[in-house]
Write a protein that holds these residues in place. Structure first.
Motif, PDB file in Angstrom:
ATOM      1  N   ALA A 111     -32.848 -24.466 -54.104  1.00  0.00           N
ATOM      2  CA  ALA A 111     -33.247 -25.850 -54.343  1.00  0.00           C
ATOM      3  C   ALA A 111     -32.266 -26.752 -53.602  1.00  0.00           C
ATOM      4  O   ALA A 111     -31.257 -26.281 -53.060  1.00  0.00           O
ATOM      5  CB  ALA A 111     -33.258 -26.161 -55.840  1.00  0.00           C
ATOM      6  N   HIS A 112     -32.567 -28.042 -53.568  1.00  0.00           N
ATOM      7  CA  HIS A 112     -31.697 -28.956 -52.828  1.00  0.00           C
ATOM      8  C   HIS A 112     -31.813 -30.363 -53.412  1.00  0.00           C
ATOM      9  O   HIS A 112     -32.736 -30.677 -54.178  1.00  0.00           O
ATOM     10  CB  HIS A 112     -32.080 -28.991 -51.347  1.00  0.00           C
ATOM     11  CG  HIS A 112     -33.500 -29.377 -51.124  1.00  0.00           C
ATOM     12  ND1 HIS A 112     -34.513 -28.442 -50.995  1.00  0.00           N
ATOM     13  CD2 HIS A 112     -34.107 -30.595 -51.055  1.00  0.00           C
ATOM     14  CE1 HIS A 112     -35.670 -29.059 -50.847  1.00  0.00           C
ATOM     15  NE2 HIS A 112     -35.456 -30.368 -50.872  1.00  0.00           N
ATOM     16  N   THR A 113     -30.854 -31.219 -53.018  1.00  0.00           N
ATOM     17  CA  THR A 113     -30.856 -32.628 -53.397  1.00  0.00           C
ATOM     18  C   THR A 113     -30.481 -33.454 -52.178  1.00  0.00           C
ATOM     19  O   THR A 113     -29.579 -33.077 -51.427  1.00  0.00           O
ATOM     20  CB  THR A 113     -29.844 -32.917 -54.528  1.00  0.00           C
ATOM     21  OG1 THR A 113     -30.097 -32.057 -55.633  1.00  0.00           O
ATOM     22  CG2 THR A 113     -29.934 -34.368 -54.983  1.00  0.00           C
ATOM     23  N   ALA A 114     -31.149 -34.585 -51.982  1.00  0.00           N
ATOM     24  CA  ALA A 114     -30.794 -35.533 -50.925  1.00  0.00           C
ATOM     25  C   ALA A 114     -31.035 -36.934 -51.448  1.00  0.00           C
ATOM     26  O   ALA A 114     -32.185 -37.330 -51.664  1.00  0.00           O
ATOM     27  CB  ALA A 114     -31.605 -35.266 -49.660  1.00  0.00           C
ATOM     28  N   VAL A 115     -29.966 -37.675 -51.679  1.00  0.00           N
ATOM     29  CA  VAL A 115     -30.058 -39.026 -52.237  1.00  0.00           C
ATOM     30  C   VAL A 115     -29.235 -39.965 -51.364  1.00  0.00           C
ATOM     31  O   VAL A 115     -28.017 -39.783 -51.218  1.00  0.00           O
ATOM     32  CB  VAL A 115     -29.542 -39.084 -53.692  1.00  0.00           C
ATOM     33  CG1 VAL A 115     -29.597 -40.516 -54.216  1.00  0.00           C
ATOM     34  CG2 VAL A 115     -30.350 -38.151 -54.591  1.00  0.00           C
ATOM     35  N   VAL A 116     -29.890 -40.955 -50.775  1.00  0.00           N
ATOM     36  CA  VAL A 116     -29.203 -41.989 -50.004  1.00  0.00           C
ATOM     37  C   VAL A 116     -29.253 -43.272 -50.814  1.00  0.00           C
ATOM     38  O   VAL A 116     -30.316 -43.877 -50.959  1.00  0.00           O
ATOM     39  CB  VAL A 116     -29.871 -42.195 -48.625  1.00  0.00           C
ATOM     40  CG1 VAL A 116     -29.184 -43.312 -47.864  1.00  0.00           C
ATOM     41  CG2 VAL A 116     -29.836 -40.905 -47.815  1.00  0.00           C
ATOM     42  N   GLY A 117     -28.112 -43.664 -51.346  1.00  0.00           N
ATOM     43  CA  GLY A 117     -28.061 -44.815 -52.234  1.00  0.00           C
ATOM     44  C   GLY A 117     -28.119 -44.374 -53.675  1.00  0.00           C
ATOM     45  O   GLY A 117     -29.195 -44.069 -54.209  1.00  0.00           O
ATOM     46  N   ILE A 118     -26.958 -44.301 -54.338  1.00  0.00           N
ATOM     47  CA  ILE A 118     -26.882 -43.823 -55.717  1.00  0.00           C
ATOM     48  C   ILE A 118     -26.994 -45.012 -56.663  1.00  0.00           C
ATOM     49  O   ILE A 118     -26.317 -46.033 -56.481  1.00  0.00           O
ATOM     50  CB  ILE A 118     -25.552 -43.072 -55.941  1.00  0.00           C
ATOM     51  CG1 ILE A 118     -25.492 -41.856 -55.006  1.00  0.00           C
ATOM     52  CG2 ILE A 118     -25.406 -42.634 -57.395  1.00  0.00           C
ATOM     53  CD1 ILE A 118     -24.177 -41.118 -55.048  1.00  0.00           C
ATOM     54  N   PRO A 119     -27.861 -44.923 -57.671  1.00  0.00           N
ATOM     55  CA  PRO A 119     -28.044 -46.052 -58.595  1.00  0.00           C
ATOM     56  C   PRO A 119     -26.754 -46.424 -59.329  1.00  0.00           C
ATOM     57  O   PRO A 119     -25.762 -45.695 -59.299  1.00  0.00           O
ATOM     58  CB  PRO A 119     -29.106 -45.526 -59.567  1.00  0.00           C
ATOM     59  CG  PRO A 119     -29.771 -44.392 -58.848  1.00  0.00           C
ATOM     60  CD  PRO A 119     -28.729 -43.791 -57.969  1.00  0.00           C
ATOM     61  N   HIS A 120     -26.792 -47.568 -60.005  1.00  0.00           N
ATOM     62  CA  HIS A 120     -25.687 -48.041 -60.843  1.00  0.00           C
ATOM     63  C   HIS A 120     -24.457 -48.399 -60.002  1.00  0.00           C
ATOM     64  O   HIS A 120     -23.388 -47.808 -60.157  1.00  0.00           O
ATOM     65  CB  HIS A 120     -25.321 -47.008 -61.920  1.00  0.00           C
ATOM     66  CG  HIS A 120     -26.486 -46.519 -62.713  1.00  0.00           C
ATOM     67  ND1 HIS A 120     -27.361 -47.361 -63.373  1.00  0.00           N
ATOM     68  CD2 HIS A 120     -26.956 -45.265 -62.928  1.00  0.00           C
ATOM     69  CE1 HIS A 120     -28.299 -46.651 -63.985  1.00  0.00           C
ATOM     70  NE2 HIS A 120     -28.084 -45.379 -63.716  1.00  0.00           N
ATOM     71  N   SER A 121     -24.646 -49.326 -59.090  1.00  0.00           N
ATOM     72  CA  SER A 121     -23.564 -49.941 -58.306  1.00  0.00           C
ATOM     73  C   SER A 121     -22.975 -49.049 -57.225  1.00  0.00           C
ATOM     74  O   SER A 121     -21.945 -49.365 -56.649  1.00  0.00           O
ATOM     75  CB  SER A 121     -22.429 -50.428 -59.221  1.00  0.00           C
ATOM     76  OG  SER A 121     -21.648 -49.346 -59.715  1.00  0.00           O
ATOM     77  N   LEU A 122     -23.628 -47.915 -56.911  1.00  0.00           N
ATOM     78  CA  LEU A 122     -23.130 -47.040 -55.838  1.00  0.00           C
ATOM     79  C   LEU A 122     -24.193 -46.913 -54.744  1.00  0.00           C
ATOM     80  O   LEU A 122     -24.405 -45.838 -54.186  1.00  0.00           O
ATOM     81  CB  LEU A 122     -22.768 -45.657 -56.399  1.00  0.00           C
ATOM     82  CG  LEU A 122     -21.646 -45.607 -57.436  1.00  0.00           C
ATOM     83  CD1 LEU A 122     -21.473 -44.190 -57.967  1.00  0.00           C
ATOM     84  CD2 LEU A 122     -20.332 -46.120 -56.858  1.00  0.00           C
ATOM     85  N   GLU A 123     -24.840 -48.026 -54.418  1.00  0.00           N
ATOM     86  CA  GLU A 123     -25.920 -48.002 -53.434  1.00  0.00           C
ATOM     87  C   GLU A 123     -25.447 -47.627 -52.039  1.00  0.00           C
ATOM     88  O   GLU A 123     -26.248 -47.183 -51.205  1.00  0.00           O
ATOM     89  CB  GLU A 123     -26.635 -49.361 -53.391  1.00  0.00           C
ATOM     90  CG  GLU A 123     -27.545 -49.636 -54.572  1.00  0.00           C
ATOM     91  CD  GLU A 123     -26.774 -50.012 -55.838  1.00  0.00           C
ATOM     92  OE1 GLU A 123     -25.563 -50.312 -55.718  1.00  0.00           O
ATOM     93  OE2 GLU A 123     -27.373 -50.013 -56.930  1.00  0.00           O
TER      94      GLU A 123
END
Length: 453
Positions: free
Chosen positions: A39-51
């Protein structure tokens, strides 16, 4: 059924995206394994003030996919929402966490998600015994936090060379072996208790039940190693991949291969697909997953590189034509024979990874020049009663019984069959036998030729 399929599954899952000055692409393929457990994860821009932060990860599951899949969806929130990661925040503020907060929060997040999953009914009662490695990178505007738990791996390519690599957690590593033995276990055939090939992982609760030992002191530990690196203008790209990739390519070889492909295309999905295909051709028998994260200084498409690659393709095509036309009475060589001849030659300008990196080109040329090639097999479950299955089986028998001359025999049979059709006879009529002058010693074929649809 066993641990492997009769034929690899080469369909791929792809994704890509961009943001925060980054571009990413990913590819995953089941390969020879009977199940897909990555499996994998790819997130550009983390919610809660870590965009302006990004997170990428690869999870290599084993004994099932439950743990890997859950982590791919929830590990990031366990990291960023825990009290250690958010310790620098005060009421109503959004202060960026310090380096120590981040490192502590990552460790806490891993321990928390591991303890949380232990309470899942199927994992608690032993119905599911799955586990998963995890390799990830958390990228802030100024830092890169490389995270590793298990034997998947991350590398950073900077200024034309491999600048950093995570360290695999294997049972035979001295520090890992000491913890295993202190927990009452042993390392046999480089595995925990002769069974599990990794010494750190999420899940695997059968190895985490030693009384009197904390979660990081068990036979298998969920504790990650976290490495903090400052970002630099010379950063080019990051690769995250499971051991199905690293089993057949070294850090340097894979990075050079990715660099070579980036000079040919800016499609990061295609670059990742070429990696997993090449690793399959190099002999990987595992699931394969790769995430490629490119910085603005990553290699760019080069007209010179494209021309050199096209010249190599033309050279390979010419050599394959020579090999196949010089076969003579021995008959059309199979693809494996062509590959053996090419591998023995000193071919200039091969990509990193060698001839395997050009396997798809070689196959395309071979298939075009040999349209009567034998089908290498059908997907499991195709019944013998299907016309296609009968045709494949008949071709196999022809090749086995008339090796070296089966193509000539097949052509004669097809010609005879067409004549029968043209003369208006029944479509089920058997073709006339080949003329007596045929060089085939035994012209009998088990069963009748396939019927026309």
């Amino acid at each position: 059924m066993g641990a492997f399929l009769d034929k690899p599954k080469t369909e791929k899952h792809n994704a890509h995206g961009s943001g925060n000055g980054l571009q990413y692409g990913l590819s995953s393929m089941q390969g020879w394994r009977v199940e897909m457990e990555d499996a994998h994860t790819a997130v550009v821009g983390i919610p809660h003030s870590l965009e302006d932060w990004s997170f990428f990860a690869v999870y290599d599951g084993h004994a099932g996919s439950r743990v890997a899949n859950y982590c791919s969806t929830h590990l990031l929130e366990h990291i960023t929402d825990n009290e250690d990661f958010r310790a620098a925040e005060s009421a109503g503020s959004a202060v960026e966490p310090s380096v120590e907060n981040v490192k502590s929060g990552i460790r806490t997040g891993f321990l928390k998600i591991d303890e949380y999953m232990r309470n899942f009914a199927d994992l608690r009662n032993g119905m599911d015994r799955s586990g998963s490695t995890a390799v990830a990178v958390l990228i802030s505007p100024g830092h890169m936090y490389f995270i590793n738990c298990g034997d998947s791996r991350a590398v950073l390519y900077r200024n034309g060379q491999v600048c950093f690599s995570t360290q695999d957690h294997k049972p035979c590593n001295p520090r890992e072996k000491e913890r295993i033995q202190n927990a009452g276990g042993s390392v046999m055939i480089q595995r925990v208790n002769g069974s599990l090939a990794v010494s750190r992982a999420l899940g695997d609760y059968d190895y985490k039940c030693v009384d009197g030992k904390g979660p990081t002191e068990q036979l298998v530990s969920p504790e990650p190693e976290v490495y903090d690196l400052l970002r630099a203008d010379e950063d080019e790209f990051i690769i995250l991949a499971c051991d199905g990739i690293w089993d057949v390519m070294s850090n340097e070889e894979l990075c050079e291969f990715v660099k070579y492909r980036l000079e040919l295309t800016d499609d990061l999905e295609k670059v990742c697909n070429s990696v997993v295909d090449t690793c399959l051709h190099k002999g990987s028998r595992d699931n394969m997953s790769i995430v490629l994260v490119c910085y603005q200084n990553a290699p760019k498409v080069s007209e010179e590189a494209i021309k050199k690659d096209a010249d190599l393709d033309k050279h390979l095509e010419s050599r394959i034509e020579e090999i196949m036309t010089s076969a003579g009475e021995e008959g059309m060589p199979d693809l494996a024979h062509v590959m053996r001849i090419l591998s023995a030659e000193n071919i200039p300008h091969l990509p990193p990874g060698g001839l395997a990196g050009k396997r798809s080109v070689i196959e395309d040329v071979y298939n075009r020049l040999n349209p009567h090639r034998e089908n290498d097999g059908d997907p499991p479950g195709r019944g013998d009663s299907a016309p296609h299955g009968k045709l494949v089986e008949a071709l196999r028998e022809l090749r086995i019984n008339h090796r070296g001359n089966y193509r000539q025999l097949l052509e004669e049979m097809l010609c005879s069959y067409r004549l029968v059709k043209m003369q208006g006879e029944e479509s089920t009529a058997e073709p006339e036998p080949p003329p007596a002058s045929s060089t085939v010693e035994d012209q009998s074929v088990t069963g009748s030729p396939p019927q026309a649809e």
